[in-house]
Motif scaffolding. Structure first.
Motif, short mmCIF file in Angstrom:
data_model
loop_
_atom_site.label_atom_id
_atom_site.label_comp_id
_atom_site.label_asym_id
_atom_site.label_seq_id
_atom_site.Cartn_x
_atom_site.Cartn_y
_atom_site.Cartn_z
N LEU A 1 -4.02 12.20 -2.95
CA LEU A 1 -2.87 13.10 -2.99
C LEU A 1 -3.20 14.39 -3.74
CD1 LEU A 1 -0.02 10.52 -3.74
CD2 LEU A 1 -0.34 11.79 -1.62
N SER A 2 -3.95 14.25 -4.83
CA SER A 2 -4.34 15.44 -5.61
C SER A 2 -5.25 16.35 -4.81
CB SER A 2 -5.03 15.01 -6.90
OG SER A 2 -4.15 14.34 -7.76
N GLU A 3 -6.25 15.76 -4.17
CA GLU A 3 -7.22 16.55 -3.41
C GLU A 3 -6.55 17.24 -2.21
OE1 GLU A 3 -10.22 13.75 -2.45
OE2 GLU A 3 -10.92 13.54 -4.53
N ALA A 4 -5.53 16.58 -1.64
CA ALA A 4 -4.86 17.13 -0.47
C ALA A 4 -3.78 18.14 -0.83
CB ALA A 4 -4.26 16.00 0.36
N GLY A 5 -3.45 18.24 -2.11
CA GLY A 5 -2.35 19.11 -2.51
C GLY A 5 -1.04 18.67 -1.88
N ALA A 6 -0.80 17.37 -1.84
CA ALA A 6 0.32 16.79 -1.11
C ALA A 6 1.66 17.16 -1.74
CB ALA A 6 0.18 15.27 -1.08
N LEU B 1 1.72 11.39 -10.71
CA LEU B 1 1.20 12.76 -10.66
C LEU B 1 2.30 13.79 -10.92
CD1 LEU B 1 -1.12 12.44 -7.54
CD2 LEU B 1 -1.86 12.70 -9.91
N ALA B 2 3.52 13.49 -10.52
CA ALA B 2 4.63 14.43 -10.70
C ALA B 2 5.27 14.33 -12.09
CB ALA B 2 5.70 14.17 -9.64
N ALA B 3 4.92 13.32 -12.85
CA ALA B 3 5.56 13.08 -14.14
C ALA B 3 5.10 14.08 -15.20
CB ALA B 3 5.26 11.66 -14.61
N ASP B 4 5.96 14.27 -16.19
CA ASP B 4 5.59 15.08 -17.35
C ASP B 4 4.84 14.26 -18.38
OD1 ASP B 4 6.81 17.46 -16.43
OD2 ASP B 4 8.77 16.75 -17.10
N HIS B 5 5.25 13.00 -18.54
CA HIS B 5 4.61 12.14 -19.55
C HIS B 5 4.55 10.70 -19.03
CE1 HIS B 5 3.13 11.02 -23.46
NE2 HIS B 5 4.13 10.18 -23.66
N PRO B 6 3.65 10.42 -18.09
CA PRO B 6 3.52 9.06 -17.56
C PRO B 6 2.78 8.14 -18.54
CG PRO B 6 1.86 10.46 -16.57
CD PRO B 6 2.71 11.35 -17.45
N ALA C 1 -4.89 4.29 -7.93
CA ALA C 1 -5.84 5.32 -8.34
C ALA C 1 -6.42 6.06 -7.14
CB ALA C 1 -6.95 4.71 -9.19
N ALA C 2 -6.76 5.30 -6.10
CA ALA C 2 -7.31 5.92 -4.89
C ALA C 2 -6.29 6.85 -4.24
CB ALA C 2 -7.76 4.84 -3.91
N HIS C 3 -5.04 6.41 -4.17
CA HIS C 3 -4.00 7.25 -3.60
C HIS C 3 -3.78 8.50 -4.46
CE1 HIS C 3 -2.63 5.11 -0.10
NE2 HIS C 3 -2.43 3.99 -0.77
N ALA C 4 -3.83 8.34 -5.76
CA ALA C 4 -3.62 9.49 -6.64
C ALA C 4 -4.68 10.55 -6.41
CB ALA C 4 -3.64 9.03 -8.10
N ARG C 5 -5.92 10.13 -6.27
CA ARG C 5 -6.99 11.11 -6.04
C ARG C 5 -6.85 11.75 -4.66
NH1 ARG C 5 -9.93 7.18 -9.39
NH2 ARG C 5 -10.46 8.30 -11.30
N ASP D 1 0.83 -1.20 0.00
CA ASP D 1 0.00 0.00 0.00
C ASP D 1 0.87 1.26 0.00
OD1 ASP D 1 -2.80 1.20 0.43
OD2 ASP D 1 -1.63 2.11 2.03
N ARG D 2 1.95 1.24 0.78
CA ARG D 2 2.87 2.39 0.78
C ARG D 2 3.52 2.55 -0.58
NH1 ARG D 2 3.88 0.20 5.97
NH2 ARG D 2 5.75 -0.91 5.26
N ALA D 3 3.85 1.43 -1.21
CA ALA D 3 4.44 1.49 -2.55
C ALA D 3 3.45 2.07 -3.56
CB ALA D 3 4.90 0.10 -2.98
N ALA D 4 2.19 1.67 -3.44
CA ALA D 4 1.17 2.20 -4.35
C ALA D 4 1.01 3.71 -4.18
CB ALA D 4 -0.16 1.49 -4.10
N ARG D 5 1.14 4.18 -2.96
CA ARG D 5 1.05 5.63 -2.71
C ARG D 5 2.24 6.35 -3.34
NH1 ARG D 5 2.24 9.45 1.59
NH2 ARG D 5 0.53 10.98 1.77
N ALA D 6 3.44 5.79 -3.19
CA ALA D 6 4.61 6.39 -3.83
C ALA D 6 4.48 6.36 -5.36
CB ALA D 6 5.88 5.66 -3.39
N ALA D 7 3.93 5.27 -5.87
CA ALA D 7 3.73 5.15 -7.31
C ALA D 7 2.77 6.23 -7.81
CB ALA D 7 3.18 3.77 -7.65
#
Length: 248
Positions: free
Chosen positions: A214-219, A68-73, A208-212, A57-63
């Protein structure tokens, strides 16, 4: 077919997964050797308890932070992934604004088109992989063929399921790799920036859940990426597998 197996069956999820792969084979998505590869992964998943362990789960969050930080994922998709989790691939792409590319070891125009159509049927709007106008250096087989505007240009690539030589070749190109692999000792997992030792059907929606979130939290995405320890995640997964119970 076992798709109507009752939920109370202890192997219900596993049996339904097998059915999806067989259906994928019949529909031209999955190769016969893909069925063998799945069986190997299923054995590791059994020892994991068929669950997402905390380190995964921690790895999925880092992923998710990497994407989200990538220019072209880019999310790479093979036949097994297309058969098992097409809607989950599309959802992750939507959550991270990532491209999707079909990349196959047993490559044919017919299979690529079938997989692309399957992904579109599950909501994908733009699928790469058909042009084949790019190349991953160091790979002599068809897995080295990619799209110039897809994997070749990507700075972050999701590689679901074991694919050691391609994972090593992408690492040589300096791309950040997220690998989903149930075997923590595989070359794929060992070279990954973020190895997720989990079943792809669980890992994709977790990402996907972690991505949303992180985005909503402005992490602080760089902070999330920096605090992840790939070696520790692999060691934890290996320890969990070695200590796995066969009681069920």
């Amino acid at each position: 077919m076992t798709a109507d197996v009752p939920d109370s069956h202890p192997r219900a999820a596993s049996l339904r997964t097998r059915d999806r792969l067989v259906e994928g084979l019949e529909n031209g998505l999955t190769s016969r050797t893909g069925l063998i590869a799945h069986g190997r992964g299923e054995a590791f998943d059994y020892l994991l308890g068929e669950r997402t362990i905390p380190s995964a789960d921690r790895a999925a969050r880092a992923a998710a932070a990497h994407l989200l930080a990538a220019d072209h994922p880019v999310i790479s998709v093979n036949g097994n992934v297309a058969a098992l989790a097409p809607e989950r691939v599309v959802d992750l792409a939507d959550a991270t604004d990532a491209a999707i590319e079909v990349n196959l070891f047993h490559r044919s125009a017919e299979r690529i088109e079938a997989i692309a159509d399957h992904l579109r049927a599950h909501g994908a709007t733009d699928v790469h992989g058909l042009a084949g106008d790019g190349r991953i250096p160091g790979l002599d087989h068809d897995r080295g063929i990619c799209d110039a505007d897809g994997i070749e240009r990507a700075d972050v690539v999701v590689v679901p399921l074991e694919d050691g030589d391609r994972a090593a070749a992408l690492a040589e190109l300096g791309k950040s790799e997220i690998v989903i692999d149930l075997n923590p000792l595989s070359r794929s997992a060992q070279v990954a920036d973020v190895p997720i030792v989990d079943n792809v059907v669980r890992a994709l929606p977790t990402m996907a859940a972690h991505a949303r979130e992180l985005s909503e939290a402005g992490a602080d995405l760089d902070g999330v990426i920096a605090e992840f320890d790939a070696d520790a995640a692999l060691a934890d997964a290996e320890r969990t597998i070695r200590e796995g119970s066969l009681a069920d």
